[in-house]
Design a protein around this motif. Sequence first.
Motif, PDB file in Angstrom:
ATOM      1  N   VAL A  34      48.338  92.645  25.544  1.00 36.15           N
ATOM      2  CA  VAL A  34      48.983  93.950  25.648  1.00 36.15           C
ATOM      3  C   VAL A  34      47.919  95.018  25.850  1.00 36.15           C
ATOM      4  N   ILE A  35      48.098  95.855  26.859  1.00 35.08           N
ATOM      5  CA  ILE A  35      47.202  96.980  27.109  1.00 35.08           C
ATOM      6  C   ILE A  35      47.850  98.241  26.564  1.00 35.08           C
ATOM      7  N   MET A  64      47.873 101.661  36.635  1.00 35.60           N
ATOM      8  CA  MET A  64      46.520 101.157  36.425  1.00 35.60           C
ATOM      9  C   MET A  64      46.480  99.631  36.527  1.00 35.60           C
ATOM     10  N   ILE A  65      47.452  98.962  35.935  1.00 33.68           N
ATOM     11  CA  ILE A  65      47.494  97.501  35.996  1.00 33.68           C
ATOM     12  C   ILE A  65      47.667  97.029  37.436  1.00 33.68           C
ATOM     13  N   ALA A  66      48.543  97.717  38.163  1.00 32.28           N
ATOM     14  CA  ALA A  66      48.818  97.328  39.550  1.00 32.28           C
ATOM     15  C   ALA A  66      47.599  97.493  40.445  1.00 32.28           C
ATOM     16  N   THR A  78      51.125  93.062  29.697  1.00 34.57           N
ATOM     17  CA  THR A  78      52.085  94.154  29.632  1.00 34.57           C
ATOM     18  C   THR A  78      51.354  95.409  29.172  1.00 34.57           C
ATOM     19  N   GLY A  79      51.921  96.567  29.452  1.00 32.42           N
ATOM     20  CA  GLY A  79      51.285  97.821  29.084  1.00 32.42           C
ATOM     21  C   GLY A  79      52.202  98.745  28.331  1.00 32.42           C
ATOM     22  N   GLU A  80      51.611  99.531  27.426  1.00 30.40           N
ATOM     23  CA  GLU A  80      52.334 100.578  26.706  1.00 30.40           C
ATOM     24  C   GLU A  80      51.514 101.860  26.746  1.00 30.40           C
ATOM     25  N   ASP A 112      48.225  87.581  21.918  1.00 25.30           N
ATOM     26  CA  ASP A 112      46.936  86.919  21.677  1.00 25.30           C
ATOM     27  C   ASP A 112      45.758  87.879  21.673  1.00 25.30           C
ATOM     28  N   GLY A 113      45.919  89.045  22.273  1.00 23.04           N
ATOM     29  CA  GLY A 113      44.824  90.007  22.324  1.00 23.04           C
ATOM     30  C   GLY A 113      45.316  91.372  22.751  1.00 23.04           C
ATOM     31  N   ILE A 114      44.510  92.382  22.455  1.00 26.52           N
ATOM     32  CA  ILE A 114      44.835  93.777  22.757  1.00 26.52           C
ATOM     33  C   ILE A 114      43.695  94.407  23.539  1.00 26.52           C
ATOM     34  N   VAL A 115      44.044  95.202  24.552  1.00 24.50           N
ATOM     35  CA  VAL A 115      43.084  96.057  25.249  1.00 24.50           C
ATOM     36  C   VAL A 115      43.541  97.500  25.089  1.00 24.50           C
ATOM     37  N   ILE A 116      42.605  98.388  24.791  1.00 29.58           N
ATOM     38  CA  ILE A 116      42.899  99.821  24.700  1.00 29.58           C
ATOM     39  C   ILE A 116      42.122 100.540  25.786  1.00 29.58           C
ATOM     40  N   THR A 117      42.811 101.271  26.649  1.00 27.58           N
ATOM     41  CA  THR A 117      42.113 102.121  27.616  1.00 27.58           C
ATOM     42  C   THR A 117      41.906 103.491  26.981  1.00 27.58           C
TER      43      THR A 117
END
Length: 357
Positions: A34-35, A64-66, A78-80, A112-117
């Motif tokens: 999840v971003i 951004m993901i695209a 997925t993004g939030e 399973d993991g998190i990314v923070i922009t």
Amino acid sequence: MKSHPLLNKLMLLLLVLAITPSAFAQNKDLPNVVILATGGTIAGSADSGTQAGYTSGQVGIETMIAAVPGITDLANVTGEQVSNVGSQDMSVEIWLKLANRINELLATDDVDGIVITHGTDTQEETAFFLNLVVKSDKPVVTTGSMRPSTAVSAEGPLNLYNAVAIAANTKAKGHGVLVVMNDQIHSAHGVTKTNTTSVQTFMSPMHGLTGAVIYGRHEFYSKPHGIHGLDSEFSVHGVTSLPRVDIIYSGVDTPADLVDLSIKAGAKGIVIAGVGNGNMNAATLAACKKAAESGIVVVRSTRVPTGYVLRNAEVNDDENKTIASDELNAQKSRVLLMLALQKDRSLEDIQKLFYTY
């Protein structure tokens, strides 16, 4: 009105889907990442690709993901959108929202993991804060960029790709919060921003890199320094605010009344970004001693980029009732002190926190 068992089950399922990212278009062979987007330069835009000025936080996470080819080959992504601000406007309110959402997501088997922009100006502070309050050993990675999305050679897409690669890899477990920028992996404890405009702005001058990542392929060199994650005693569950802690920058003939003004404004703690080994002029030191005797916690840090602030070296901390920051810079000292002041602690206990976190 009598409830129907089948209807109740359906409502429960919808609730679970609403709070977890199980709505992944899932490839069961890939991890789920999840971003969480907060804004920053990576989401910024400008009128041209070559101008220095831009506006942060203009691009949404789905866009951004695209813009990152191959990112969905690394993980089910997925993004939030948690916020969309320049990191100069990052706030404790956003920190708490972000931390609680991360803990909520990582508590499920679906993530399973998190990314923070994040914007780069305060990225090290957010990363360090999360390093102390995230209650999981699953990978948590922050990333950003020094150039907006519209710039020639914008590095944001590759940084995001590399961050997802790290968050998707089980080898990143137990490393606390990591900062992935410019093909490098830094620990939240050690990293700091060192240049105003260069893409090579983030460095870890005291402990060195945690690892490297090139087009998703990575290697870890070492485990991060300091207590973090599941071993941390700090929690923000149910917390709506943190105690005010101010930073006072020391220089030639710094006015001592800055300490008094800070206390009058409501500060419960003060961090001195001191000269050299956490030093300050005699008038400021006297004001700090007076503040400490009244119950305000005073931490001596330094404005110098590297090195330790030693206890009872040039300043007698025992006599002045002050805390030495050890190797934490002023901004990270502030983060740690804000969390430490959530409950009553002795000065000895607070000093120990600076040695261990």
